[in-house]
Design a protein around this motif. Structure first.
Motif, short mmCIF file in Angstrom:
data_model
loop_
_atom_site.label_atom_id
_atom_site.label_comp_id
_atom_site.label_asym_id
_atom_site.label_seq_id
_atom_site.Cartn_x
_atom_site.Cartn_y
_atom_site.Cartn_z
N LEU A 54 99.87 43.39 133.47
CA LEU A 54 98.83 44.26 134.02
C LEU A 54 99.33 45.03 135.24
CD1 LEU A 54 95.60 42.06 133.82
CD2 LEU A 54 96.05 44.18 132.59
N VAL A 55 100.21 44.42 136.02
CA VAL A 55 100.75 45.08 137.21
C VAL A 55 101.39 46.41 136.85
CG1 VAL A 55 102.49 44.93 139.02
CG2 VAL A 55 101.04 42.97 138.53
N ARG A 57 86.25 38.92 134.39
CA ARG A 57 85.50 38.64 133.17
C ARG A 57 86.31 39.15 131.98
NH1 ARG A 57 79.12 40.14 132.82
NH2 ARG A 57 78.69 39.19 130.82
N GLN A 58 86.36 38.36 130.93
CA GLN A 58 87.09 38.76 129.73
C GLN A 58 86.31 38.30 128.52
OE1 GLN A 58 91.19 37.55 129.75
NE2 GLN A 58 91.74 38.97 128.16
N MET A 111 86.56 43.80 129.56
CA MET A 111 87.47 43.15 130.50
C MET A 111 87.21 43.75 131.88
SD MET A 111 91.55 42.84 130.25
CE MET A 111 92.45 41.73 131.26
N VAL A 112 86.87 42.92 132.83
CA VAL A 112 86.56 43.39 134.17
C VAL A 112 87.61 42.85 135.14
CG1 VAL A 112 84.86 43.43 136.03
CG2 VAL A 112 84.09 43.44 133.63
N GLY A 161 88.88 43.70 124.70
CA GLY A 161 88.74 42.35 125.20
C GLY A 161 89.96 41.92 125.99
N SER A 162 91.06 42.63 125.73
CA SER A 162 92.27 42.38 126.49
C SER A 162 93.08 43.68 126.46
CB SER A 162 93.09 41.24 125.88
OG SER A 162 93.56 41.61 124.61
N VAL A 163 94.04 43.76 127.30
CA VAL A 163 94.86 44.96 127.38
C VAL A 163 96.28 44.59 126.99
CG1 VAL A 163 95.71 46.78 128.88
CG2 VAL A 163 93.41 45.87 129.22
#
Ligand code: ZN
Length: 109
Positions: A6-7, A31-32, A37-38, A58-60
């Protein structure tokens, strides 16, 4: 979700308050769920907090060759003249103006 991936998404961005770069510890997954996804991004230098939501995901998935997120140029803000133009446009519409709205959209009003 691997936060180190994610970075990479935020490698082009920095804190708007102090210009410090974001690192892995800056990212908090709040939250996922299936389609949501938050993330909370907290600047490790000044503590300013930013919220970010990915809707429909729901995910990246971040792959090695993916590019980081970038800001896009936005349209100019709406001016008083734009509002007046819209007013004049609406004022000139005839009574049967809704004939221009596609039938499939009329049920939404
Ligand atoms: Zn900062």
């Amino acid at each position: 979700m691997d936060k180190s991936k994610l970075v990479k998404l935020f490698s082009n961005m920095c804190c708007s308050n102090c210009r410090h770069d974001f690192d892995e510890d800056s990212i908090l997954i709040k939250r996922q769920e299936k389609n949501l996804m938050v993330l909370q991004i907290v600047c490790s230098e000044c503590g300013k907090s930013f919220g970010l939501a990915f809707l429909g995901l729901g995910s990246v998935e971040v792959k090695e060759d993916d590019r980081p997120l970038e800001f896009q140029d936005c349209p100019l803000p709406i001016t008083y003249d734009d509002v007046l133009d819209a007013h004049h446009f609406i004022d000139k519409l005839e009574k049967d103006w809704n004939k221009f709205i596609p039938d499939e959209l009329k049920n939404n009003f």
